[in-house]
Every structure is written in structure tokens, then in C-alpha cells.
Enzyme design. Structure first.
Site, PDB file in Angstrom:
ATOM      1  CG  ASP A 106      -1.970   0.723   1.110  1.00  0.00           C
ATOM      2  OD1 ASP A 106      -2.667   0.722   0.375  1.00  0.00           O
ATOM      3  OD2 ASP A 106      -1.833   2.221   2.080  1.00  0.00           O
ATOM      4  CD  GLU A 111      -2.740   1.708  -3.004  1.00  0.00           C
ATOM      5  OE1 GLU A 111      -4.196   2.224  -4.173  1.00  0.00           O
ATOM      6  OE2 GLU A 111      -1.249   2.205  -2.370  1.00  0.00           O
TER       7      GLU A 111
END
Length: 678
Positions: free
Chosen positions: A410, A439
Site C-alpha cells: 500500500d 500500489e
């Protein structure tokens, strides 16, 4: 014939440098007589690794040339990092001093390659001797030089024992023929295929030159470059919005997920969720007592990143689920989110890892004007270096030990690049098959840097590329420029954070279109669950889902009417069946004279798997037009015929002539897929 390289003769008249270092530099410079430059691929001068999959071809090319007119030869040398057992592949001349060769690596891990080149005096002799023979000017002197070349090859010690023995026998034959005055016999023997092969393998390499440095290559297992991801929130798998899902509920869904053809099952964070500043439904700041909170607010009294959310189950349950997924052909991927809830144990155990305000309160995560009161970020320097680096590495190793080899990370672009380069390298020492997906929806150069420092896959701008011109431009960049050598995109059609406007406004045909594009253009693609049901309800005016699973438990009818499960299964079967689908860089756009239709192909080098895709980008109206069948790829004239099979309907027919016409009705199906053969 050109001279051989001999030790320089000392001259009484010529002066010599009295500076040993200067002379050493002179000799080193003189040693690399053959120029080797323009080597490709090479990322930032060899600072970062070229990437390939196990068994995937790596084509190496370089400009190689030398002074004068002598023949030269060159080769790629390559091997595992740290090993002395390297292989060699000859380079082939292409044109304009450009040489090329193709190599591959059979298992994941770090490798290196370089290029060597030399003056090939035997090839030069063959060329010059043939010209002299044709002009009836071949003399004993040329044949004496030939024997000297063989003797020098024998003295060089190159080649196997058998080849060295063969050189000795060759020299004996040449000397016998010379003793008989048989010029023709010597010439024929020196030009025989056996002699050519022998001196190619064991001949002396004059002025052997080497490209400075060894270019790194990182080789991944296939899943790093070819995978179909399906994302779910485990807590929403019970089928009852009032009951928290468990890993056992996930196990019950595995046959359904595998039926669609996915091979990676990805979970957002599965750790304990904090209670301080917990978010309510639709990201409100006023949660009810039963709201489960955001799984990205990691950490509570039950533990942190190395713990499981209690309502999901135990580690025994998790292990059983991982095993069951493997039996269904699915690999589990988990989220590695480097952030903490205010309740995370680390905050009390390691306050030096966090930012504190002057009033003594902890600093919440912010992306002004957004503020995430349920999350705090760690920092990586000051008093946190190096302890936080080791702790985060150990978290990944912990989950690796639990059977997880794929990590979706993330927001990695908000953490230091040196940390990622170090951490990924550390994990690879334990398991070179570990896979990291970045990401990072951010600036292009930042995304590419993350790929360079080690990320195997990256989210991309595909999610927002909807027009023909921008899809063509973006995919050409990804497949044909340098970033294709180190960056592998993963085309997610949607995520829990991104409900694209295109899907909000396109209806079912739009979901079919985006699926077709993602599944056929990229090696890696992903679907967030609900996509197969054409879920699109947005928060008004935003690219966010209304009633998002990030903040509440939901239940779905996974086979509700209007779903596109059959479309997903079709494309995933196609990806597995057709070899052309496994190569991301073989994408080629072709002419279709309609700006609302994207037309492209993928093929294997031998053309045994040659697929054409016609996809309408207009989800509301029928679109069609004339297009070119790429007969030229088969070496055929414009009026030739190829056999075509419609892989969706099973119909087979012949396309005769380069110009053809096709029509797509989005209410029927906004895509067509063909396999063509000669």
C-alpha cells in the site's frame, strides 16, 4: 593477413614511461581494442537489474566494431551472480555494426551478463585466402600463416581436452600436406566445416575485449509476469452482512473463484483493527458500536502486523485456508500496509518510530485536505533507523513463513526508495520467488523507480485510460520503451479505492470492455470483487464506492442476473490456453478505421498462436468499420487468405484480402477475438 597480437618489442631508441601506473593504464586501454558500446538492455548504466521471467528470452544487442578490416567475433557471457560457471552465447551480426543474441535463465534469482569481442584472425584468413585463391595468388606464405593460427590456438589452451587434441591432429595433417607441397589440400582442410567449428570453439581470441561491468538481471517465477488477481474482503464472505466472515468462509468460496479462472486471491489487511477514531460506514467519523472499522487501521491490543484479526480466525485456520487455496490453483496474496492505528502496540513499544506534535500528541496520517484520524504513519530515519527497517523486513519474513509469497504494498511511493531496495533484496535472499506489487498511483518516474528498486509488478494508469489514442500511446510506452525491461504493470480494472467514472456510466457493456482490455493487453491483471456483478454505485461526484467494504461488512449474490462471470472465465481460459497471451511485450496495434474501436494482436514468434482482438470503447452505441488483417506478418500478399476462428462463437471462416469489416453491438458483446493461421 592482419598481424597477430604479440608482446611489444623493446626499442633502445624509444623512451619508456618510468611511471608504472601510467603504463598500466596504457596497457589496459590498449587491451580493449574492439569497441563495445550501445549495449541494450541496460538500466541506468547497470545500476538496476533488467527483469525477465524464468525461461523468458532476453535479447541482448550492442554496437561492436574495430579499427581496420579484420573480421571480429563477439559473444554474450552470462551466469548466476556469485558463480564462476558462466555460459557463452555467440552474437550475430545484424547490420551497421549492430550485433545481437538471445539468452534465457532457467530459475528465479540474480544473474549477470556482459559482452566480449575479439579480432577473429582465422575468419580473416579464410576471407583473404579465398580471395587470393580466386585470383590465383595463394602462396605458401598464407598457408604458413594458417598453420601458425592452428598452433596459436593450441597454445592458447581454449576449448575442451578433446578439442585441444583435435587441434594437434589438425596441425599434424597440415604439416604433412605442407611437406608434400599440397597447397590445395591445406586450403581445403582449413576451410572444412570441421575446422571452422573447431577454431570457433577453441581458436585464439586476439585482442579479447570486454564491456566494462556486468549488467544485472533479475529473474522471476512466472506469476510475477503472468497472473490473474481477484480481490476480496474476507470479512464479507459469510453471505450474511450481520455476520463477520472467517477464513473458513473464504474456503467455501474457493470453487466459485476458481471457476472464473483466477490464480491469485488477494486480501486487504487481515490484522487486528484499532478502535481509536474508528471510521463508520461510508468513512464517517461517527461509527456505531457494531461498525468493523477500516482494515487499514492496523493494530490493537490483540496485536499488530504479525497478528490476525480475531474474528477472521486463528493461524491454524489461516494455514488451512492457504492449503485449500493451493489445491484450487490459487495463491494467496496479502496487503503489506506500513501504517498503524493509534492503538498499535508499536506506538508504546517504539515511540521513536513515529512523528509527535509539539503538544505531545501523535501526528495522524494526512494528505491535505484529507485527514486519516484512524491511521498514523511510521518514519524511516532519525531515531527509527535502522530498527524500523529490520522490523518491517521481519514482518514480511514472518508471513513468508506462513505460506504467503505475494505482497501487495500500500502506497510504497510514500516510503523511502532505499528502504524498498534493501528490504526486497533481503526477502529475496530467503525466497527469490517472493512477489511485490506496488500500489503507487503517482508520477510516472516515481512508479518506474519503484520498479527499478525491486518491485515485480506495479499498478498503472490503465484504470483511467479510456480513449483509443491514450490507450495506444500508454501501451506503446509500456511495451516498447525502456520501461518494458524493468516495469511490469498489473491492470486492475477497479479497486476498493477506485470506482472509475467509466464504469459508473457505462452499464454492463463497459465492464465487459474494460475486462477484455485488461485481460488481453497485460500479463497481469486484477479484479476487485463485485466487478463481475457490474457493481458501480458511487459516492456522488467521487470515484469511490457507496457503502464501501472498507468500512462495513457486505453480502452479495455472486451469481446475480446480469453478471459477467462467463466473460471473465472465457478470457482466463484464453490466457491459459494460448501461448501468445503470456508475453506482455508482444502487443501490436493494427489499423481499424474507427476511433471508438481498439484493434490489436498478440502472437508467438513462430506464429502458431496469433490472436486478434477487436474491442469497442463505446458502451452505448454500435460501432464498426474496416480493418486490416495483418497478412504481412505471415509474409503474404494483400490478396492472400488466412484461416480465422472466432474464439467466442467457435465459427471458422477464411479472410481473403487485407481489408475486412466488422461490427460490434455493445448490448450483445463489445469485443471479438480471433485466432488466425496461414
Amino acid at each position: 593477413m592482419a598481424e597477430t597480437a604479440e608482446a611489444p618489442r623493446k626499442s633502445k631508441k624509444a623512451g619508456r614511461s618510468k611511471d608504472p601506473q601510467a603504463e598500466a593504464k596504457l596497457m589496459a586501454l590498449a587491451g580493449n581494442r574492439v569497441a563495445i558500446e550501445g549495449v541494450s538492455p541496460e538500466i541506468d548504466g547497470g545500476r538496476f537489474a533488467v527483469k525477465r521471467l524464468e525461461g523468458e528470452p532476453l535479447t541482448v544487442s550492442a554496437d561492436i566494431f574495430c579499427d581496420g578490416h579484420d573480421k571480429i567475433a563477439a559473444a554474450v557471457v552470462f551466469g548466476a551472480e556469485g558463480s564462476e560457471d558462466w555460459s557463452e552465447e555467440p552474437l550475430t551480426f545484424v547490420e551497421n555494426d549492430r550485433w545481437t543474441a538471445t539468452i534465457s535463465f532457467d530459475r528465479p534469482g540474480p544473474y549477470r551478463f556482459s559482452i566480449i569481442a575479439w579480432r577473429d584472425l582465422y575468419a580473416t584468413w579464410r576471407d583473404e585466402a579465398t580471395k587470393k585463391l580466386d585470383a590465383d595468388k595463394l602462396t605458401d606464405l598464407e598457408l604458413t600463416e594458417a598453420r601458425e593460427l592452428v598452433a596459436k590456438a593450441q597454445d592458447s589452451g581454449r576449448g575442451s581436452k578433446a578439442e585441444q587434441k583435435a587441434l594437434g591432429k589438425l596441425l599434424e595433417k597440415l604439416e604433412k600436406l605442407a611437406g608434400k607441397g599440397d597447397q590445395g589440400g591445406q586450403y581445403q582442410l582449413m576451410q572444412s566445416p570441421e575446422t571452422i567449428a573447431l577454431l570457433k570453439a577453441a581458436g585464439h581470441r586476439t585482442n579479447l575485449s570486454r564491456y566494462p561491468g556486468n549488467i544485472p538481471v533479475w529473474v522471476d517465477r512466472e506469476a510475477a509476469g503472468f497472473s490473474a488477481w481477484y480481490e476480496i474482503f474476507p470479512r464479507s464472505q459469510s453471505g450474511d452482512a450481520s455476520r463477520h466472515g472467517t477464513f473458513d468462509d473464504v474456503v467455501k468460496r474457493l470453487p466459485d473463484i476458481r471457476e472464473m479462472g483466477f490464480d491469485v486471491l488477494y486480501f486487504p489487511p487481515i490484522h487486528p483493527i484499532g478502535r481509536t477514531n474508528r471510521k463508520g460506514k461510508n468513512n464517517t467519523l461517527t461509527p456505531s458500536a457494531t461498525d468493523p472499522g477500516s482494515p487499514y487501521a492496523i493494530g490493537s491490543k490483540e496485536g499488530g502486523h504479525d497478528a490476525l484479526h480475531p474474528e477472521l480466525g486463528s493461524f491454524e485456520d489461516f494455514s488451512r485456508m492457504v492449503k485449500a487455496a493451493k489445491e484450487h490453483g490459487l495463491e494467496i496474496a496479502i496487503d503489506f500496509a506500513i501504517q498503524c492505528s493509534p492503538d498499535h502496540p508499536w506506538i508504546k513499544e517504539h515511540p521513536e518510530w513515529f512523528d509527535w506534535r509539539p503538544d505531545g500528541t501523535i501526528k495522524f496520517a494526512e494528505n491535505p485536505p484529507k485527514k486519516y484520524e484512524d491511521i498514523v504513519n511510521v518514519h524511516f530515519y532519525r531515531g527509527a533507523l535502522p530498527s524500523i527497517w529490520y522490523a518491517l523486513r521481519d514482518i514480511v519474513l514472518f508471513w513468508l513463513d506462513k505460506g504467503v509469497r505475494i505482497f501487495r504494498v500500500d502506497n510504497p511511493h510514500t516510503k523511502p526508495f532505499p528502504f524498498w531496495e534493501w528490504m526486497i533484496a533481503e526477502v529475496r535472499k530467503v525466497d527469490p520467488g517472493a512477489i511485490f506489487l506496488a500500489e503507487a498511483f503517482t508520477r510516472p518516474k516515481v512508479m518506474k523507480r519503484l520498479a527499478k528498486v525491486g518491485y515485480n509488478q506495479s499498478y498503472s494508469y490503465f484504470t483511467w485510460r479510456n480513449e483509443k489514442w491514450e490507450l495506444t500511446e500508454y501501451l506503446t510506452e509500456l511495451t516498447q520503451t525502456e520501461c518494458a525491461e524493468h516495469m511490469r504493470p498489473n491492470f486492475f480494472v477497479n479497486t476498493p479505492d477506485i470506482n472509475p467514472v467509466y464504469l459508473q456510466t457505462s452499464g454492463r457493456p463497459g465492464f465487459q470492455t474494460r475486462l477484455a482490455l485488461a485481460a488481453t493487453m497485460a500479463g497481469n491483471y486484477g479484479v476487485y470483487s463485485g466487478f463481475e456483478l457490474c457493481e458501480y454505485q458511487p459516492v456522488p461526484g467521487k470515484e469511490e464506492y457507496l457503502n464501501s467494504e472498507k468500512y462495513e461488512i457486505r453480502a452479495f449474490d455472486w451469481k446475480a442476473p446480469g453478471n459477467i462471470r462467463d466473460d471473465i472465465a472465457f478470457f482466463n481460459r484464453l490466457r491459459q490456453k494460448e501461448p501468445a497471451m503470456r508475453d506482455f511485450r508482444n502487443l501490436q496495434f493494427y489499423n481499424f478505421w474507427n476511433d471508438h474501436v481498439l484493434y490489436y494482436g498478440k502472437r508467438t514468434e513462430d506464429l502458431s498462436s496469433f490472436l486478434l482482438f477487436i474491442v469497442s470503447l463505446d458502451p452505448h452505441a454500435s460501432q464498426g468499420g474496416h480493418f486490416e488483417v495483418p497478412l504481412w506478418e505471415f509474409g503474404l500478399p494483400d490478396n492472400a487468405s488466412v484461416h480465422a476462428e472466432d474464439l467466442v462463437t467457435g465459427n471458422e471462416f477464411a479472410w481473403t484480402g487485407k481489408m475486412q469489416h466488422w461490427w460490434l453491438n455493445p448490448q450483445d458483446r463489445p469485443y471479438a477475438v480471433f485466432k488466425i493461421t496461414r
